[in-house]
Scaffold this active site. Structure first.
Site, PDB file in Angstrom:
ATOM      1  N   LEU A  63      13.090 -81.904  -3.615  1.00  0.00           N
ATOM      2  CA  LEU A  63      14.229 -83.372  -4.026  1.00  0.00           C
ATOM      3  C   LEU A  63      14.028 -83.377  -5.469  1.00  0.00           C
ATOM      4  O   LEU A  63      14.608 -84.191  -5.889  1.00  0.00           O
ATOM      5  CB  LEU A  63      13.502 -84.292  -3.289  1.00  0.00           C
ATOM      6  N   HIS A 232      10.154 -69.805   4.679  1.00  0.00           N
ATOM      7  CA  HIS A 232      11.227 -69.107   4.549  1.00  0.00           C
ATOM      8  C   HIS A 232      11.157 -67.350   4.727  1.00  0.00           C
ATOM      9  O   HIS A 232      10.898 -66.530   3.867  1.00  0.00           O
ATOM     10  CB  HIS A 232      11.920 -69.235   3.082  1.00  0.00           C
ATOM     11  N   ASP A 305      15.422 -74.551   2.747  1.00  0.00           N
ATOM     12  CA  ASP A 305      14.785 -74.408   1.498  1.00  0.00           C
ATOM     13  C   ASP A 305      15.688 -74.991   0.213  1.00  0.00           C
ATOM     14  O   ASP A 305      16.070 -74.388  -0.934  1.00  0.00           O
ATOM     15  CB  ASP A 305      14.195 -72.958   1.146  1.00  0.00           C
ATOM     16  N   HIS A 309      19.802 -76.866  -8.638  1.00  0.00           N
ATOM     17  CA  HIS A 309      19.676 -76.628  -9.814  1.00  0.00           C
ATOM     18  C   HIS A 309      21.061 -77.255 -10.787  1.00  0.00           C
ATOM     19  O   HIS A 309      21.905 -77.198  -9.892  1.00  0.00           O
ATOM     20  CB  HIS A 309      19.467 -74.862 -10.326  1.00  0.00           C
ATOM     21  N   PHE A 323      15.691 -69.276  -9.350  1.00  0.00           N
ATOM     22  CA  PHE A 323      15.953 -68.977  -7.987  1.00  0.00           C
ATOM     23  C   PHE A 323      16.426 -70.262  -7.240  1.00  0.00           C
ATOM     24  O   PHE A 323      15.728 -71.360  -7.640  1.00  0.00           O
ATOM     25  CB  PHE A 323      14.502 -68.249  -7.290  1.00  0.00           C
TER      26      PHE A 323
HETATM   27 ZN   LIG Z   1       9.071 -70.920  -1.666  1.00  0.00          ZN
END
Ligand SMILES: [Zn+2]
Length: 426
Positions: A63, A232, A305, A309, A323
């Site tokens: 968040l 993940h 996940d 950005h 990433f």
């Molecule tokens: Zn991670």
């Protein structure tokens, strides 16, 4: 006055049957489920034959609040969650400052209750500042409501540190949630190490950077008796390690993202950082292993996940851009369309279980089923409606997705969280 949902089909999670049922919500509870409910005195909502499922869970979202509000806030992130049909999210502590003190967890709780559109459970960091040097006061973080402990974003490199963290977590009855990445193997990689990275001349992150770390922590979980949750999962060998650990009776659970189930490194051309994520998109063999793990129960749940950005950050060169993908607003339609409708690998109720009942049970939080007396967290899905994914329409501040332009069916049209309508497109 309650909210009476009429003309909907309730998905039975065990059998997959769609039952014609009306659902009455009073306050924050589901008070009645029946074929017919007296409407007098209630606000009625016509669901037009759409499907009622429990509100989705995402136990892995960023968040970005506090500290990176230009990427996302608790308000915009939970708005994205509601739009995607999610009623519960667990947020990662790699904010600025890192969520390593009780007052920071309390900030997340208070802000999400004040301005949020979903239930938010923060994780506490394993190490102070996620620096891997010193354990946090895990007791105090639990006291402040930590749902588990993680240094997500980076792996805890020191095995002795991880052992100590697991011993404490076991005492506290909370999971250790790992971002599995051995930095001595991943180095400066920016994508999966393999044929594609060689062809593009980009530094790679080998699958073993993940699987070695998962194996280490599975053995530490066996030693300490802690609950290990693997974030993940993306590498075929890591899936094998989790399968082995479960057979051995080690308390391990795992999640997989929609992007690792649907994409591979073949889609990367080295110019568009909207394809850059960690762990990286891997090979078709790895993708198949993740699907197999999801089907045979090795992988317990789906988590997005969600990692927003700014556009500026994602426009940087592939090697230096950050990433991460956003995921909350596209997860269900993508998985439903690709895995249920097209590939016929999963049935609708199996997919919904992996996004509701499974995470609720594993993390011991309310929701995950639509039952009388249960919390009023539910989502209504239009399985017929097809839309093209357009990041410009996202509620999230992040537009960074490799799925722009994909066509998908199965959009959430109504989300109710704790008895309150958080998203409505009916
Ligand atoms: Zn991670």
């Amino acid at each position: 006055m309650g909210i009476l949902l009429q003309n909907g089909k309730l998905l039975e999670l065990e059998s997959g049957e769609l039952l014609a049922r009306e659902v009455l919500i009073e306050g924050n509870q589901i008070t009645r489920i029946a074929e017919r409910i007296e409407a007098a005195g209630h606000e009625t909502v016509n669901l037009n034959g759409h499907v009622i499922v429990p509100g989705f869970f995402d136990m892995h979202v960023h968040l970005r609040d506090p500290g990176f509000e230009y990427k996302e806030t608790i308000e915009t992130g939970t708005q994205a969650a509601a739009k995607g049909g999610f009623t519960t999210v667990a947020c990662m502590p790699n904010t600025r400052p890192v969520l390593d003190k009780p007052e920071l967890l309390r900030y997340v709780y208070e802000k999400s209750q004040a301005v949020g559109f979903a239930r938010v459970y923060p994780y506490g960091a394993i190490t102070k500042g996620e620096r891997g040097e010193e354990l946090t006061d895990m007791d105090a973080l639990k006291e402040a409501g930590a749902i588990g402990f993680t240094d997500d974003g980076i792996g805890v490199q020191n095995a002795g540190m991880m052992r100590s963290a697991m011993e404490r977590a076991k005492e506290l009855g909370l999971p250790i949630v790992i971002h599995a990445e051995d930095e001595s193997l991943s180095g400066k990689g920016c994508m999966n190490e393999g044929e594609v990275s060689k062809r593009l001349g980009l530094p790679g992150i080998p699958g073993v950077a993940e699987s070695v770390h998962v194996a280490r922590d599975a053995l530490l979980a066996e030693l300490t008796g802690a609950h290990l949750h693997v974030c993940h999962i993306s590498d075929a060998s890591a899936v094998d390690v989790v399968r082995w650990a479960k057979r051995r009776g080690i308390r391990v659970t795992a999640e997989v993202t929609p992007h690792h189930l649907l994409l591979t490194d073949e889609g990367i051309d080295g110019t568009d950082a909207n394809w850059k994520v960690n762990p990286p998109l891997r090979t078709e063999k790895d993708r198949q292993a993740c699907l197999e793990g999801l089907l045979d129960g090795t992988i317990d749940m789906i988590a997005t996940d969600h990692a927003p950005h700014s556009e500026e950050e994602k426009k940087r060169a592939f090697q230096v851009a950050p990433f991460g993908f956003v995921g909350l607003e596209t997860a269900f339609p993508l998985l439903y369309t690709e895995l249920v409708e097209k590939a016929k690998l999963l049935s609708l109720h199996q997919l919904v279980q992996k996004m509701t009942a499974a995470p609720a049970a594993i993390f011991g939080v309310p929701g995950g089923r639509v039952v009388e007396g249960g919390v009023a967290d539910l989502t209504v899905i239009d399985l017929q409606q097809e839309r093209v994914i357009d990041p410009a329409e996202f509620a999230s501040k992040g537009r960074n997705t490799p799925f722009a332009g994909w066509k998908a069916k199965g959009w959430p049209v109504l989300t109710i969280c704790n008895g309150r309508v958080t998203h409505n497109e009916l």
